[in-house]
Design a protein around this motif. Structure first.
Motif, PDB file in Angstrom:
ATOM      1  N   ILE A  75     198.400 -14.975 104.909  1.00 34.28           N
ATOM      2  CA  ILE A  75     197.649 -13.747 105.698  1.00 34.28           C
ATOM      3  C   ILE A  75     199.112 -13.111 106.429  1.00 34.28           C
ATOM      4  O   ILE A  75     199.276 -11.832 105.892  1.00 34.28           O
ATOM      5  N   VAL A  76     200.473 -13.502 106.390  1.00 33.82           N
ATOM      6  CA  VAL A  76     202.055 -12.810 106.389  1.00 33.82           C
ATOM      7  C   VAL A  76     201.764 -11.587 105.649  1.00 33.82           C
ATOM      8  O   VAL A  76     201.633 -10.606 104.914  1.00 33.82           O
ATOM      9  N   SER A  77     201.211 -12.341 104.068  1.00 36.14           N
ATOM     10  CA  SER A  77     201.800 -10.787 103.203  1.00 36.14           C
ATOM     11  C   SER A  77     200.412 -10.037 102.704  1.00 36.14           C
ATOM     12  O   SER A  77     200.539  -8.756 102.647  1.00 36.14           O
ATOM     13  N   GLN A 119     199.290  -8.714 105.891  1.00 33.01           N
ATOM     14  CA  GLN A 119     199.136  -8.273 107.331  1.00 33.01           C
ATOM     15  C   GLN A 119     200.406  -7.352 106.962  1.00 33.01           C
ATOM     16  O   GLN A 119     200.576  -5.973 107.794  1.00 33.01           O
ATOM     17  N   CYS A 120     201.421  -7.791 106.494  1.00 33.74           N
ATOM     18  CA  CYS A 120     202.911  -7.301 106.764  1.00 33.74           C
ATOM     19  C   CYS A 120     203.550  -7.241 105.124  1.00 33.74           C
ATOM     20  O   CYS A 120     204.976  -6.240 104.614  1.00 33.74           O
ATOM     21  N   GLY A 121     203.264  -7.515 103.606  1.00 37.26           N
ATOM     22  CA  GLY A 121     203.168  -6.990 102.563  1.00 37.26           C
ATOM     23  C   GLY A 121     204.713  -8.068 102.464  1.00 37.26           C
ATOM     24  O   GLY A 121     205.662  -7.052 101.769  1.00 37.26           O
ATOM     25  N   LEU A 122     205.368  -8.764 103.027  1.00 44.20           N
ATOM     26  CA  LEU A 122     206.467  -9.566 102.874  1.00 44.20           C
ATOM     27  C   LEU A 122     205.906 -11.977 103.004  1.00 44.20           C
ATOM     28  O   LEU A 122     204.713 -11.709 102.827  1.00 44.20           O
ATOM     29  N   PRO A 123     207.065 -11.937 102.247  1.00 42.15           N
ATOM     30  CA  PRO A 123     206.135 -13.887 101.724  1.00 42.15           C
ATOM     31  C   PRO A 123     207.213 -13.730 103.132  1.00 42.15           C
ATOM     32  O   PRO A 123     207.317 -13.567 104.042  1.00 42.15           O
ATOM     33  N   LYS A 124     205.948 -15.244 103.289  1.00 41.75           N
ATOM     34  CA  LYS A 124     206.079 -16.050 105.129  1.00 41.75           C
ATOM     35  C   LYS A 124     207.968 -16.421 104.351  1.00 41.75           C
ATOM     36  O   LYS A 124     208.528 -17.442 104.598  1.00 41.75           O
ATOM     37  N   TYR A 179     184.668  -3.308 100.825  1.00 42.69           N
ATOM     38  CA  TYR A 179     183.098  -2.959 101.199  1.00 42.69           C
ATOM     39  C   TYR A 179     183.849  -1.660 102.205  1.00 42.69           C
ATOM     40  O   TYR A 179     184.139  -1.665 102.680  1.00 42.69           O
ATOM     41  N   SER A 180     182.998  -0.574 102.073  1.00 49.30           N
ATOM     42  CA  SER A 180     183.209   0.625 102.446  1.00 49.30           C
ATOM     43  C   SER A 180     182.110   1.647 102.644  1.00 49.30           C
ATOM     44  O   SER A 180     181.798   2.311 101.640  1.00 49.30           O
ATOM     45  N   PRO A 181     182.174   2.670 104.126  1.00 52.57           N
ATOM     46  CA  PRO A 181     180.863   3.464 104.089  1.00 52.57           C
ATOM     47  C   PRO A 181     181.593   4.935 103.099  1.00 52.57           C
ATOM     48  O   PRO A 181     180.646   5.439 102.870  1.00 52.57           O
ATOM     49  N   ASN A 182     182.673   4.911 102.694  1.00 52.98           N
ATOM     50  CA  ASN A 182     182.870   5.689 101.941  1.00 52.98           C
ATOM     51  C   ASN A 182     183.534   5.445 100.696  1.00 52.98           C
ATOM     52  O   ASN A 182     183.768   4.292 100.171  1.00 52.98           O
ATOM     53  N   PRO A 183     183.562   6.330  99.689  1.00 56.67           N
ATOM     54  CA  PRO A 183     183.739   5.664  98.766  1.00 56.67           C
ATOM     55  C   PRO A 183     185.142   5.063  97.864  1.00 56.67           C
ATOM     56  O   PRO A 183     185.897   6.317  98.466  1.00 56.67           O
ATOM     57  N   ILE A 184     185.124   4.309  96.673  1.00 54.79           N
ATOM     58  CA  ILE A 184     186.629   4.045  96.540  1.00 54.79           C
ATOM     59  C   ILE A 184     186.872   3.813  95.075  1.00 54.79           C
ATOM     60  O   ILE A 184     185.371   3.191  94.929  1.00 54.79           O
ATOM     61  N   GLU A 185     187.762   3.554  94.584  1.00 57.38           N
ATOM     62  CA  GLU A 185     188.085   3.048  93.557  1.00 57.38           C
ATOM     63  C   GLU A 185     188.943   2.333  93.498  1.00 57.38           C
ATOM     64  O   GLU A 185     190.272   2.532  94.146  1.00 57.38           O
ATOM     65  N   ILE A 186     188.627   0.853  93.290  1.00 55.70           N
ATOM     66  CA  ILE A 186     190.239   0.200  92.786  1.00 55.70           C
ATOM     67  C   ILE A 186     191.084   0.431  90.942  1.00 55.70           C
ATOM     68  O   ILE A 186     190.003   0.245  90.502  1.00 55.70           O
ATOM     69  N   VAL A 187     192.011   1.066  91.588  1.00 58.75           N
ATOM     70  CA  VAL A 187     192.915   1.325  90.498  1.00 58.75           C
ATOM     71  C   VAL A 187     193.316   0.621  89.494  1.00 58.75           C
ATOM     72  O   VAL A 187     193.844   0.536  88.412  1.00 58.75           O
ATOM     73  N   ARG A 188     193.358  -1.058  90.277  1.00 57.16           N
ATOM     74  CA  ARG A 188     194.385  -2.052  89.373  1.00 57.16           C
ATOM     75  C   ARG A 188     193.217  -3.495  89.477  1.00 57.16           C
ATOM     76  O   ARG A 188     193.264  -4.079  90.668  1.00 57.16           O
ATOM     77  N   GLU A 189     193.001  -3.910  88.898  1.00 60.87           N
ATOM     78  CA  GLU A 189     192.049  -4.985  88.460  1.00 60.87           C
ATOM     79  C   GLU A 189     193.095  -6.362  88.824  1.00 60.87           C
ATOM     80  O   GLU A 189     192.821  -7.284  88.922  1.00 60.87           O
ATOM     81  N   LYS A 190     194.507  -6.396  88.545  1.00 62.27           N
ATOM     82  CA  LYS A 190     195.261  -7.836  88.155  1.00 62.27           C
ATOM     83  C   LYS A 190     196.778  -7.048  89.662  1.00 62.27           C
ATOM     84  O   LYS A 190     197.476  -6.585  89.128  1.00 62.27           O
ATOM     85  N   ASP A 191     196.755  -8.338  90.206  1.00 62.23           N
ATOM     86  CA  ASP A 191     197.847  -8.053  91.278  1.00 62.23           C
ATOM     87  C   ASP A 191     197.968  -9.504  91.893  1.00 62.23           C
ATOM     88  O   ASP A 191     197.262  -9.276  92.793  1.00 62.23           O
ATOM     89  N   ASN A 192     199.218  -9.240  93.469  1.00 60.75           N
ATOM     90  CA  ASN A 192     198.933 -10.146  94.644  1.00 60.75           C
ATOM     91  C   ASN A 192     198.580 -10.016  95.529  1.00 60.75           C
ATOM     92  O   ASN A 192     198.435  -8.714  95.214  1.00 60.75           O
ATOM     93  N   GLN A 193     198.782 -11.019  96.536  1.00 61.09           N
ATOM     94  CA  GLN A 193     198.724 -10.349  97.917  1.00 61.09           C
ATOM     95  C   GLN A 193     198.806  -9.364  98.361  1.00 61.09           C
ATOM     96  O   GLN A 193     199.232  -8.615  99.820  1.00 61.09           O
ATOM     97  N   LEU A 194     200.693  -9.335  98.223  1.00 57.98           N
ATOM     98  CA  LEU A 194     201.354  -8.331  99.317  1.00 57.98           C
ATOM     99  C   LEU A 194     200.885  -7.246  99.247  1.00 57.98           C
ATOM    100  O   LEU A 194     201.088  -6.152 100.054  1.00 57.98           O
TER     101      LEU A 194
END
Length: 514
Positions: A239-241, A243-248, A437-452
């Protein structure tokens, strides 16, 4: 004759009274005391080694690998014992304390028995060998226990961070939001408890337990290999990562949790959103309620709240409201939020899949493995909620993100045994189930990464303009800017280096002053 007798009497009477003779301790007593001391020390070393070994195994089976700082969160004085689930207490008592004491007693008893029998048969060499073997076993288990615990909590990495070589502050960015979300898009985030992406892969677990959820999210975007960050394998780090981009880490006080950090709820609140969190467990567990209230959440609806409404929160030991009832309540809440006329951020956390797994009456037995049956049941419940949103027009103006809070722990659940066939690096990057899901078009540019990296991603999904796509330690997964490859981001770094960066102290600017 009389004077001679008198003289004799006087002489005898004049003799000093003899002093009692104090005998020195017998050599045998000294030897016996020394033996008891040696055996006592050996027994304590054996017990300590077993405690360290079993405790580290228990930690990995329940939480995965953790950090030294995370371990210190739960030592007495830093955690409220009353908040720890009874199932964890019982499990730790049996698998760690009783198991270690029992094994120590067995090894000691067998060794003493061999020595006694050897003494009766005059087998001095065997008697000495048994004693030496006991000492060697004790020292060996202590060494193995220390090594195992050091590996579990990444002690080596922690020591490397003490010299300042790795600093989280070098990679942390306070988000600069050039444009707040306009409020045209609502946000719904659903955290799935312990949900590996593999649970929908028949080739890996023998059956597909996520059929209905995958059908309900057909055509949605997904991050192929989203994983939790190193040592982040349980709910609050997830959750913390994100929501805040930080480790708990532990909160800095009883009234604030990362008080100066700017997190998702803070930004959305400033943009006029109503932030609502719904979950079945106790808000005080792991300071979840404190964290959410510290970061812009208007309502935190959890166990105590449901109890006040007459919901059954006691059927399952400690944990609280079932997922079935949670999502029925969520249907009511999302309608109320839309009718309020304000943009909203509704976040939910499932519970049924949390160990120890409980057999709910509404979940049919669809597999020999109770965990798979529960995962399939949770899939059905979430899919039903998504169908409700679709049928009531919510998908036209609402971003929906579904993601696991962490992976399931392989040593504890048979369904996750597939991970034991992976190499060590892959085991630390187990893909988490996620759909976007988004009503607008989106594109994921990195297929491998972590929750941060989910924190800035969520901001951009609802229309915020974030400088360089950076927020906290994360870089948006929608961001293809050259900043992604900057030396001052964690993007592209291997898991060991990221672990070292995250093991260091938090950036001072995220903590409120004492």
């Amino acid at each position: 004759m009389l004077s001679a007798n008198l003289l004799h009497t006087i002489k005898v009477g004049a003799c000093p009274t003899p002093r009692p003779i104090v005998e020195a301790p017998a050599p045998k007593q000294k030897k016996r005391f020394f033996k008891f001391a040696v055996w006592g020390v050996g027994g304590l070393l054996l017990l300590l080694g077993l405690l360290l070994f079993t405790a580290s195994s228990w930690i990995e089976s329940r939480f995965g690998a953790i950090s030294v700082r995370q371990m210190l969160t739960f030592v007495p004085g830093n955690a409220d014992v009353a908040e720890i689930p009874k199932g964890y207490v019982r499990s730790f008592a049996f698998r760690v304390i009783l198991a270690s004491v029992g094994l120590t007693g067995c090894v000691t008893f067998v060794t003493l028995l061999v020595r006694r029998l050897s003494r009766r048969k005059n087998a001095v060499k065997l008697e000495r060998t048994a004693g030496i073997a006991y000492g060697v076993i004790s020292m060996s288990i202590l060494v193995v226990g220390c090594w195992q615990m050091a590996s579990t909590v990444n002690l080596q990495g922690y020591l490397r961070t003490l010299n300042g070589e790795y600093s989280m502050a070098d990679y942390y960015v306070k988000p600069e939001v050039a444009q707040l979300p306009s409020g045209d898009l609502n946000l719904v985030v659903i955290y799935l408890e312990s949900m590996d992406d593999a649970f929908g892969n028949k080739d890996l677990i023998g059956e597909d337990a996520l059929t209905t959820l995958k059908e309900a999210t057909d055509g949605w975007e997904t991050i192929e290999r989203l994983s939790h960050y190193p040592s982040g394998g349980w709910t609050m780090p997830g959750i913390v990562s994100t929501q805040c981009g930080l480790p708990k880490r532990p909160p800095e006080s009883e009234t604030t949790f990362f008080g100066n950090a700017v997190c998702l709820g803070d930004i959305l609140s400033n943009a006029g959103y109503t932030n609502v969190w719904m979950g079945g467990a106790d808000a005080e567990f792991e300071d979840k309620g404190l964290f959410l209230k510290s970061h812009g959440y208007d309502e935190v609806l959890m166990k105590d709240y449901w109890a006040q409404l007459g919901e059954d929160v006691e059927t399952r030991d400690f944990w609280g409201l079932s997922d079935q009832r949670l999502f029925e309540r969520a249907k009511e809440k999302i309608v109320d939020l839309r009718e309020s006329g304000r943009p909203f951020n509704l976040e939910l956390l499932t519970l049924d899949n949390h160990d120890p797994i409980y057999q709910w009456e509404y979940c049919p037995t669809t597999s020999e493995d109770l965990t798979i049956s529960t995962v399939r049941c949770q899939s059905d419940i979430v899919a039903d909620f998504l169908d409700f949103m679709k049928n009531n027009g919510f998908m036209e103006d609402t971003v929906v993100v579904i993601m696991a809070d962490h992976s399931m722990h392989a040593q504890f659940h048979p369904v996750s045994q597939y991970t034991l066939k992976m190499d060590n690096d892959d085991q630390r990057n187990i893909p988490l189930f996620n759909r976007i899901y988004s009503p607008n078009p989106i594109e994921i540019v990195r297929e491998k990464d972590n929750q941060l990296h989910m924190y800035p991603t969520l901001l951009e999904l609802v229309g915020a303009t974030v400088k360089d796509g950076r927020a906290g330690l994360g870089v948006s997964l929608l961001n293809s800017d050259s900043s992604t490859n900057s030396a001052h981001t964690i993007v592209g770094k291997d898991v060991d280096e990221i672990g070292l960066i995250l093991e260091g102290p938090l950036p001072p600017e995220v903590l409120s002053s004492p």
